[in-house]
Design a protein around this motif. Structure first.
Motif, PDB file in Angstrom:
ATOM      1  N   GLY A  55      18.142 -19.240  52.612  1.00  0.00           N
ATOM      2  CA  GLY A  55      19.197 -19.145  53.608  1.00  0.00           C
ATOM      3  C   GLY A  55      18.772 -18.309  54.803  1.00  0.00           C
ATOM      4  N   ALA A  56      18.107 -17.193  54.543  1.00  0.00           N
ATOM      5  CA  ALA A  56      17.635 -16.354  55.638  1.00  0.00           C
ATOM      6  C   ALA A  56      16.609 -17.092  56.490  1.00  0.00           C
ATOM      7  CB  ALA A  56      17.037 -15.064  55.082  1.00  0.00           C
ATOM      8  N   ALA A  57      15.694 -17.814  55.855  1.00  0.00           N
ATOM      9  CA  ALA A  57      14.706 -18.588  56.606  1.00  0.00           C
ATOM     10  C   ALA A  57      15.386 -19.656  57.457  1.00  0.00           C
ATOM     11  CB  ALA A  57      13.707 -19.225  55.644  1.00  0.00           C
ATOM     12  N   TYR A  58      16.448 -20.251  56.929  1.00  0.00           N
ATOM     13  CA  TYR A  58      17.182 -21.278  57.683  1.00  0.00           C
ATOM     14  C   TYR A  58      17.783 -20.683  58.950  1.00  0.00           C
ATOM     15  CZ  TYR A  58      20.931 -24.591  58.796  1.00  0.00           C
ATOM     16  OH  TYR A  58      21.782 -25.451  59.437  1.00  0.00           O
ATOM     17  N   TYR A  59      18.439 -19.527  58.836  1.00  0.00           N
ATOM     18  CA  TYR A  59      19.142 -18.947  59.979  1.00  0.00           C
ATOM     19  C   TYR A  59      18.219 -18.206  60.945  1.00  0.00           C
ATOM     20  CZ  TYR A  59      23.682 -20.090  57.997  1.00  0.00           C
ATOM     21  OH  TYR A  59      24.776 -20.769  57.527  1.00  0.00           O
ATOM     22  N   VAL A  60      17.124 -17.653  60.443  1.00  0.00           N
ATOM     23  CA  VAL A  60      16.263 -16.822  61.296  1.00  0.00           C
ATOM     24  C   VAL A  60      15.040 -17.585  61.803  1.00  0.00           C
ATOM     25  CG1 VAL A  60      14.872 -14.700  61.351  1.00  0.00           C
ATOM     26  CG2 VAL A  60      17.045 -14.721  60.165  1.00  0.00           C
ATOM     27  N   LEU A  61      14.626 -18.634  61.093  1.00  0.00           N
ATOM     28  CA  LEU A  61      13.421 -19.359  61.492  1.00  0.00           C
ATOM     29  C   LEU A  61      13.710 -20.784  61.961  1.00  0.00           C
ATOM     30  CD1 LEU A  61      10.944 -18.198  58.684  1.00  0.00           C
ATOM     31  CD2 LEU A  61      11.220 -17.288  60.994  1.00  0.00           C
ATOM     32  N   TYR A  92      22.872 -24.632  67.579  1.00  0.00           N
ATOM     33  CA  TYR A  92      22.997 -23.250  67.120  1.00  0.00           C
ATOM     34  C   TYR A  92      22.130 -22.351  68.003  1.00  0.00           C
ATOM     35  CZ  TYR A  92      25.092 -25.414  63.019  1.00  0.00           C
ATOM     36  OH  TYR A  92      25.898 -26.140  62.182  1.00  0.00           O
ATOM     37  N   ALA A  93      22.787 -21.430  68.721  1.00  0.00           N
ATOM     38  CA  ALA A  93      22.078 -20.520  69.631  1.00  0.00           C
ATOM     39  C   ALA A  93      22.504 -19.091  69.318  1.00  0.00           C
ATOM     40  CB  ALA A  93      22.390 -20.865  71.082  1.00  0.00           C
ATOM     41  N   SER A  94      21.737 -18.414  68.513  1.00  0.00           N
ATOM     42  CA  SER A  94      22.103 -17.088  68.028  1.00  0.00           C
ATOM     43  C   SER A  94      21.803 -16.008  69.064  1.00  0.00           C
ATOM     44  CB  SER A  94      21.337 -16.792  66.729  1.00  0.00           C
ATOM     45  OG  SER A  94      21.402 -15.423  66.411  1.00  0.00           O
ATOM     46  N   THR A  95      22.641 -14.990  69.098  1.00  0.00           N
ATOM     47  CA  THR A  95      22.383 -13.815  69.934  1.00  0.00           C
ATOM     48  C   THR A  95      21.313 -12.931  69.299  1.00  0.00           C
ATOM     49  OG1 THR A  95      24.643 -13.834  70.791  1.00  0.00           O
ATOM     50  CG2 THR A  95      23.425 -11.767  70.957  1.00  0.00           C
ATOM     51  N   MET A  96      21.350 -12.799  67.982  1.00  0.00           N
ATOM     52  CA  MET A  96      20.428 -11.920  67.273  1.00  0.00           C
ATOM     53  C   MET A  96      18.999 -12.447  67.339  1.00  0.00           C
ATOM     54  SD  MET A  96      20.495  -9.115  65.492  1.00  0.00           S
ATOM     55  CE  MET A  96      19.201  -8.204  64.681  1.00  0.00           C
ATOM     56  N   VAL A  97      18.821 -13.733  67.090  1.00  0.00           N
ATOM     57  CA  VAL A  97      17.483 -14.355  67.136  1.00  0.00           C
ATOM     58  C   VAL A  97      17.594 -15.584  68.030  1.00  0.00           C
ATOM     59  CG1 VAL A  97      15.520 -15.153  65.788  1.00  0.00           C
ATOM     60  CG2 VAL A  97      17.162 -13.594  64.750  1.00  0.00           C
ATOM     61  N   PRO A  98      17.530 -15.422  69.338  1.00  0.00           N
ATOM     62  CA  PRO A  98      17.762 -16.553  70.233  1.00  0.00           C
ATOM     63  C   PRO A  98      16.691 -17.634  70.162  1.00  0.00           C
ATOM     64  CG  PRO A  98      17.054 -14.633  71.472  1.00  0.00           C
ATOM     65  CD  PRO A  98      17.286 -14.171  70.073  1.00  0.00           C
ATOM     66  N   ARG A  99      15.462 -17.221  69.845  1.00  0.00           N
ATOM     67  CA  ARG A  99      14.395 -18.233  69.821  1.00  0.00           C
ATOM     68  C   ARG A  99      13.258 -17.755  68.923  1.00  0.00           C
ATOM     69  NH1 ARG A  99      14.354 -15.756  74.451  1.00  0.00           N
ATOM     70  NH2 ARG A  99      15.635 -17.366  75.394  1.00  0.00           N
ATOM     71  N   LEU A 156      22.143 -14.551  82.468  1.00  0.00           N
ATOM     72  CA  LEU A 156      23.601 -14.617  82.440  1.00  0.00           C
ATOM     73  C   LEU A 156      24.081 -16.059  82.456  1.00  0.00           C
ATOM     74  CD1 LEU A 156      24.724 -11.758  84.868  1.00  0.00           C
ATOM     75  CD2 LEU A 156      25.039 -11.860  82.394  1.00  0.00           C
ATOM     76  N   LEU A 157      23.493 -16.873  83.320  1.00  0.00           N
ATOM     77  CA  LEU A 157      23.899 -18.277  83.396  1.00  0.00           C
ATOM     78  C   LEU A 157      23.637 -18.997  82.079  1.00  0.00           C
ATOM     79  CD1 LEU A 157      24.859 -20.759  84.978  1.00  0.00           C
ATOM     80  CD2 LEU A 157      22.511 -21.061  85.783  1.00  0.00           C
ATOM     81  N   LEU A 158      22.463 -18.803  81.518  1.00  0.00           N
ATOM     82  CA  LEU A 158      22.144 -19.453  80.248  1.00  0.00           C
ATOM     83  C   LEU A 158      23.032 -18.957  79.117  1.00  0.00           C
ATOM     84  CD1 LEU A 158      18.263 -19.824  79.957  1.00  0.00           C
ATOM     85  CD2 LEU A 158      19.967 -21.577  80.395  1.00  0.00           C
ATOM     86  N   ALA A 159      23.367 -17.662  79.131  1.00  0.00           N
ATOM     87  CA  ALA A 159      24.235 -17.116  78.083  1.00  0.00           C
ATOM     88  C   ALA A 159      25.603 -17.780  78.112  1.00  0.00           C
ATOM     89  CB  ALA A 159      24.370 -15.608  78.251  1.00  0.00           C
ATOM     90  N   VAL A 160      26.154 -17.968  79.294  1.00  0.00           N
ATOM     91  CA  VAL A 160      27.467 -18.615  79.412  1.00  0.00           C
ATOM     92  C   VAL A 160      27.379 -20.080  79.002  1.00  0.00           C
ATOM     93  CG1 VAL A 160      29.256 -19.314  81.050  1.00  0.00           C
ATOM     94  CG2 VAL A 160      28.276 -17.023  81.177  1.00  0.00           C
ATOM     95  N   LEU A 161      26.356 -20.780  79.487  1.00  0.00           N
ATOM     96  CA  LEU A 161      26.220 -22.200  79.164  1.00  0.00           C
ATOM     97  C   LEU A 161      26.013 -22.420  77.667  1.00  0.00           C
ATOM     98  CD1 LEU A 161      24.024 -23.585  82.083  1.00  0.00           C
ATOM     99  CD2 LEU A 161      26.438 -24.035  81.649  1.00  0.00           C
ATOM    100  N   SER A 162      25.129 -21.633  77.052  1.00  0.00           N
ATOM    101  CA  SER A 162      24.856 -21.829  75.627  1.00  0.00           C
ATOM    102  C   SER A 162      26.059 -21.465  74.775  1.00  0.00           C
ATOM    103  CB  SER A 162      23.632 -21.007  75.210  1.00  0.00           C
ATOM    104  OG  SER A 162      23.862 -19.620  75.409  1.00  0.00           O
ATOM    105  N   ALA A 163      26.802 -20.416  75.170  1.00  0.00           N
ATOM    106  CA  ALA A 163      28.002 -20.044  74.416  1.00  0.00           C
ATOM    107  C   ALA A 163      29.060 -21.133  74.503  1.00  0.00           C
ATOM    108  CB  ALA A 163      28.557 -18.724  74.933  1.00  0.00           C
ATOM    109  N   ALA A 164      29.274 -21.677  75.710  1.00  0.00           N
ATOM    110  CA  ALA A 164      30.258 -22.748  75.863  1.00  0.00           C
ATOM    111  C   ALA A 164      29.829 -23.997  75.111  1.00  0.00           C
ATOM    112  CB  ALA A 164      30.449 -23.058  77.348  1.00  0.00           C
TER     113      ALA A 164
END
Length: 650
Positions: free
Chosen positions: A143-149, A158-165, A286-294
């Motif tokens: 599960g951790a590998a799925y969410y983090v890798l 899925y665009a995480s704040t903690m591990v964006p890429r 900032l622009l990418l953060a808003v677009l990815s969140a929406a």
């Protein structure tokens, strides 16, 4: 305690089937996007102000105690210590839990908006905390590998704040492209990762909205694809393709390296004031953060709609996955916290906290303005042709000699020793990629090696002989008017660092080339003979990864410059190096927009396969910054004694 609960509360514990309210509307989608944006803004602030400093502080504290490690040693800094292994696992699983929590809140918000119900963000965030145990158990590592890798590697829906890429460094792909097995491995990665991501796309939905553990959710994600109607399948495929298309076009338009979490530190405001590159990249962030969140909130709404049509009961998204006892305990804790917060607010009012905060902000602003100046860079930017550049097969005479006509100041070459001690130009230890032989360079004599021809995929149909360092130095010295210098990277075989350094030093002394040569290596010990015998020569350290801070490196490695791989470059590293008068050279840069970005950041050396493009970018940059000053204004390499005098006067 269960009997003490009202009947209405007990009835609310039952999962919601979602059948009577599952009428997706445009208004529901709009609410889901708005609520998702509101949460993502709050979550990003929590991450940048609290979680990121916490994780970064723990990491830096350990690396400071364990000692600075570069390149392959960065991994061993953790693996050789039980504490390091425990810390790595804690950070890894902590990142997975926080990523899952972020998705849990967004999925619960999307489900509530789909049902047209009222949304209370605080209530949903508290309820999502009780989803975290779903990631535990035996499949925790998967599960951790799925969410983090996997999810950050694909970066679709899925665009995480903690591990964006998570990305494979370009230099790795560059090496893979130069051989057929490497190309086959690249194709396999490009096929397997998107396919696995698509098959498991419903895993977070099943975990959060149906309260399944990871293993069961993975199996049910595959079952979802079977039970979906053709319109549902097309909707998911269209969603993934639209997401990929949108962000691919944005990445094509803005090809600069994005800001990372390490760029948001105590010098954030100073960087906004002083760094041209940081201001541009922060606006884009900032622009990418808003677009990815929406986009993520809207995508979760669609996935919740499709999940509701599976005919299985969904959990009430507004309620935590606890029993009545847990709810009673939480009610007591909430009342105590509310009472404590009320008393604290009253005390703060008595202390005139507003005046105190205003004074603190004024002091911070004054300190910021006083420390907002940036020290001068050591020397003007250099263009360095990677392995000789694109004018010929890598590390051959034709490639290096063509670099002079393309605007390069230096040609970077890789030097190894043959079995009989002759320094030759070759990057790989094995001859398989370049010559189709299973031998290593160190296994053959120079007479045997010079009989072979080399080729690479960048120049199909062309061949060239191997070149020795002596041949290259002789050709450069004999070329009239050629001012091209060499950045010589020493690549010793195991235990052969001293012999390689001695052979290279003797040849450079013989041809009087010390004033036009720089030296670097991934193996710092290999550089010690150069530093000891010729302290006036320009010597640097080459790195593709580090465990520790860049300012630690300066005290442990007495070098004149750092040559770092692209993925290591960030505002913090460049600023630290600049404050310590340490030039930074970046390898290997292929994109012109990134070249421009690095020059704006304060990088003073571009190591690239395309020196002509880099020279054009540098010329445009210098034209746009005509008043730029440097500690060393003369031509060629800086004179160390003259620089030392300027440092003392400053």
């Amino acid at each position: 305690m269960r009997k003490a609960l009202p009947q209405a509360a007990a009835a609310a514990q039952q999962p919601d089937t979602g059948t009577s309210k599952a009428r997706p509307t445009g208004a529901g989608l709009g609410r889901a996007v708005a609520e998702g944006l509101r949460f993502e803004l709050l979550w990003k602030l929590i991450f940048l102000l609290l979680l990121n400093p916490l994780f970064g502080g723990v990491y830096r504290s350990f690396t400071a105690s364990a000692g600075l490690r570069f390149n392959g040693g960065a991994v061993w800094a953790f693996l050789l210590s039980p504490l390091g292994v425990a810390l790595f696992l804690a950070l890894f699983f902590g990142a997975a839990l926080l990523t899952f929590y972020e998705y849990s809140v967004l999925l619960r918000l999307a489900a509530l908006c789909r049902e047209g119900r009222a949304v209370r963000l605080g209530q949903v965030m508290r309820a999502a905390l009780w989803d975290l145990p779903l990631l535990g158990g035996r499949p925790l590592a998967l599960g951790a590998a799925y969410y983090v890798l996997l999810l950050p590697l694909q970066r679709v829906v899925y665009a995480s704040t903690m591990v964006p890429r998570v990305s494979i460094p370009w230099f790795v792909f560059g090496e893979m492209q130069k051989s057929l097995p490497g190309l086959a491995a690249m194709v396999a990665v490009y096929i397997a990762v998107p396919l696995l991501h698509l098959l498991l796309i419903f895993v977070p939905v099943r975990m959060v909205l149906f309260q399944r553990r990871f293993g069961a959710a993975a199996r049910e994600s595959l079952a979802c694809w079977k039970s979906l109607c053709w319109r549902g399948r097309l909707a998911v495929l269209a969603l993934c393709l639209a997401w990929d298309r949108l962000f691919s076009e944005l990445a094509r338009y803005w090809r600069r390296s994005p800001l990372g979490s390490e760029d948001f530190n105590g010098e954030f405001l100073k960087n906004l004031l002083c760094s041209e590159a940081f201001r541009k990249d922060f606006a884009w962030w900032l622009l990418l953060a808003v677009l990815s969140a929406a986009a993520m909130a809207g995508s979760f709404w669609l996935l919740a709609v499709l999940a509701a049509g599976q005919g299985q009961p969904m959990w009430d998204a507004a309620r935590p996955a606890w029993g009545p006892d847990g709810e009673a305990v939480w009610a007591v804790v909430s009342r105590r916290w509310a009472a404590f917060a009320g008393r604290w607010r009253q005390r703060m009012k008595l202390c005139r906290w507003r005046a105190g905060m205003g004074a603190l902000c004024l002091v911070c602003a004054v300190g910021l303005l006083l420390g907002a100046s940036q020290p001068l860079l050591v020397h003007p930017p250099l263009v360095i042709a990677h392995r000789g550049g694109d004018g010929g097969i890598e590390n051959t005479l034709s490639a290096v000699l063509s670099a002079a006509g393309s605007g390069a100041d230096y040609a970077e070459i890789d030097v190894q020793l043959t079995r009989d001690g002759v320094p030759v130009l070759c990057h790989d230890a094995s001859l398989w990629r370049l010559a189709g032989r299973t031998d290593n360079v160190a296994d053959l004599t120079w007479d045997e090696l010079r009989q072979l021809s080399v080729s690479d995929n960048s120049h199909p149909g062309e061949t060239a002989p191997f070149a020795s360092l002596e041949q290259l130095l002789g050709a450069l010295c004999a070329e009239p008017g050629c001012g091209l210098g060499l950045l010589i990277e020493l690549k010793p075989a195991a235990g052969g660092g001293a012999a390689l350094a001695d052979a290279v030093i003797r040849l450079v002394e013989q041809y009087g080339f010390g004033g036009r040569a720089m030296f670097m290596s991934l193996d710092y010990l290999c550089l010690l003979p150069v530093l000891e015998r010729h302290p006036e020569w320009w010597v640097g350290f080459c790195a593709f990864g580090a465990a520790g801070d860049i300012d630690d490196a300066v005290w442990r490695y007495q070098v004149d410059f750092l040559a770092v791989e692209e993925d290591m470059v960030n505002t913090r590293l460049v600023n630290r190096a600049r404050e310590l008068d340490l030039p930074v050279y970046v390898w290997s840069v292929y994109d012109e927009e990134k070249m421009q970005q690095y020059l704006e950041m304060g990088v003073t050396g571009l190591i690239t396969d395309y020196p002509g493009s880099a020279a054009a970018v540098r010329a445009a940059y210098r034209a746009g910054h005509p008043g730029a000053e440097y500690l060393w204004q003369g031509g060629g390499l800086p004179d160390k004694e003259a620089l030392a005098l300027r440092f003392e006067r400053r």
